[in-house]
Design a protein around this motif. Structure first.
Motif, PDB file in Angstrom:
ATOM      1  N   GLU A 161      44.912  40.952  34.544  1.00 29.38           N
ATOM      2  CA  GLU A 161      44.134  39.892  35.198  1.00 29.38           C
ATOM      3  C   GLU A 161      42.928  39.500  34.352  1.00 29.38           C
ATOM      4  O   GLU A 161      42.625  38.317  34.180  1.00 29.38           O
ATOM      5  N   TYR A 166      48.200  36.480  34.335  1.00 22.21           N
ATOM      6  CA  TYR A 166      48.428  36.601  35.771  1.00 22.21           C
ATOM      7  C   TYR A 166      49.894  36.894  36.104  1.00 22.21           C
ATOM      8  O   TYR A 166      50.193  37.592  37.082  1.00 22.21           O
ATOM      9  N   ARG A 200      42.171  38.607  45.089  1.00 23.43           N
ATOM     10  CA  ARG A 200      41.304  38.096  44.019  1.00 23.43           C
ATOM     11  C   ARG A 200      42.120  37.394  42.937  1.00 23.43           C
ATOM     12  O   ARG A 200      41.718  36.355  42.409  1.00 23.43           O
ATOM     13  N   ASN A 203      43.039  34.135  44.160  1.00 28.60           N
ATOM     14  CA  ASN A 203      41.846  33.293  44.145  1.00 28.60           C
ATOM     15  C   ASN A 203      41.618  32.706  42.748  1.00 28.60           C
ATOM     16  O   ASN A 203      41.262  31.537  42.604  1.00 28.60           O
ATOM     17  N   HIS A 204      41.803  33.559  41.718  1.00 28.85           N
ATOM     18  CA  HIS A 204      41.649  33.082  40.343  1.00 28.85           C
ATOM     19  C   HIS A 204      42.647  31.970  40.026  1.00 28.85           C
ATOM     20  O   HIS A 204      42.359  31.077  39.221  1.00 28.85           O
ATOM     21  N   GLN A 205      43.801  32.031  40.678  1.00 20.35           N
ATOM     22  CA  GLN A 205      44.822  31.002  40.473  1.00 20.35           C
ATOM     23  C   GLN A 205      44.620  29.804  41.397  1.00 20.35           C
ATOM     24  O   GLN A 205      45.435  28.882  41.391  1.00 20.35           O
ATOM     25  N   ARG A 206      43.544  29.859  42.188  1.00 13.45           N
ATOM     26  CA  ARG A 206      43.237  28.819  43.179  1.00 13.45           C
ATOM     27  C   ARG A 206      44.334  28.686  44.231  1.00 13.45           C
ATOM     28  O   ARG A 206      44.539  27.620  44.809  1.00 13.45           O
TER      29      ARG A 206
END
Length: 303
Positions: A161, A166, A200, A203-206
């Motif tokens: 990550e 991802y 999380r 979230n990073h990948q929206r």
């Protein structure tokens, strides 16, 4: 606990002598308590004394010596003293390999610890190599669904990550979650921690539709396990708020930030550094909602 251990230490020293192995055991237990209290000076002092006793009794290459070296290394790692941590972990690893063989679970654990230090140092190729060695041993001597495997897979997923891989991180988080749920039950705190990390990643990948339900499930587990005013609860509330704020839904984000702040203030005090991030986030929410005075007030508190 410290009072009782110190009393036991005095009795042990008086009746058995200051260099008895039972004294070393008590010193090791005391060190664990001091480490949990972040009193690293006392923890290291007790571990060094225990190490001297054990080395005198068993020599320099014994699994108990390796165990104490691991304890010292972990304290150094928690202090950010990665060179000292790596040195002690590698000494421990060599002892385990010599005394227990190269495919022992304790060897796998040491490789895992070393991988975490390399990850903290940003040396991702070395970290990846040690993670994979650790996993290979566990798959051979235990099983690929052992609870310890979940911890290693979670840390490995976090490495992927961090470097933005991802697609590599996701299946490892999911496998770690499945193992934890099967081995520990669906409402165990370790399950909640893995859920939080998986959320999380989403979230990073929206991908908020996947992130938010996992944060919510983790929140329920933490609240049930630790109560409503716990730092795990506060962190999860903050993460939920970030998910909503990232979408521009500041109305939903604000109460999560406020509750997280209240818990942090209650458990850590009004001036603890951990409050800074939440205060800045709250300031940003109020600024976005046009509440300039509140935004400035929170920003001033964060300084």
């Amino acid at each position: 606990a410290i009072t009782l251990y110190q009393r036991a230490l005095r009795i042990g020293e008086h009746n058995l002598g200051s260099n008895h192995l039972n004294v070393a055991n008590i010193l090791n237990n005391l060190a664990t308590i001091y480490k949990d209290l972040d009193n690293y000076t006392e923890a290291l002092q007790h571990l060094r004394r225990a190490l001297g006793i054990v080395e005198t009794a068993f020599g320099y290459e014994h699994p108990y010596v390796a165990h104490i070296l691991n304890g010292m290394a972990t304290i150094y790692r928690d202090q950010g003293k990665y060179v000292e941590a790596l040195s002690n972990y590698e000494k421990s690893l060599n002892i385990y390999k010599t005394t227990l063989g190269t495919n022992h679970p304790d060897v796998a654990a040491s490789l895992h610890y070393i991988a975490r230090v390399y990850q903290a140092l940003g040396n991702y190729p070395e970290a990846l190599s040690h993670y994979n060695q650790s996993i290979a041993i566990l798959e051979e001597v235990l099983s690929d669904d052992h609870p310890y495997m979940a911890e290693i897979l979670t840390n490995l997923a976090e490495l992927y990550e961090v470097v933005g891989s991802y697609a590599e991180a996701l299946p490892r988080y999911e496998k770690a979650l499945a193992i934890a749920e099967s081995a520990l039950g669906p409402n165990h705190p370790n399950v909640a921690q893995t859920l939080s990390r998986l959320a999380r990643l989403y979230n990073h990948q929206r991908n908020y539709a996947e992130a938010i339900p996992r944060y919510e499930r983790a929140l329920k587990i933490f609240e049930t396990t630790f109560g409503p005013k716990n730092n795990y609860v506060a962190q999860t509330l903050n993460n939920l708020a970030i998910s909503y704020a990232d979408q521009g839904d500041y109305i939903k984000a604000q109460p999560y930030y406020e509750r997280a702040l209240e818990i942090r203030e209650t458990t850590l005090g009004p001036d603890h550094p951990y409050l800074e991030n939440i205060l800045i986030n709250l300031s940003s929410v109020h600024r976005s909602r046009g509440n300039t005075a509140q935004a400035i007030a929170y920003l001033k508190r964060s300084k």
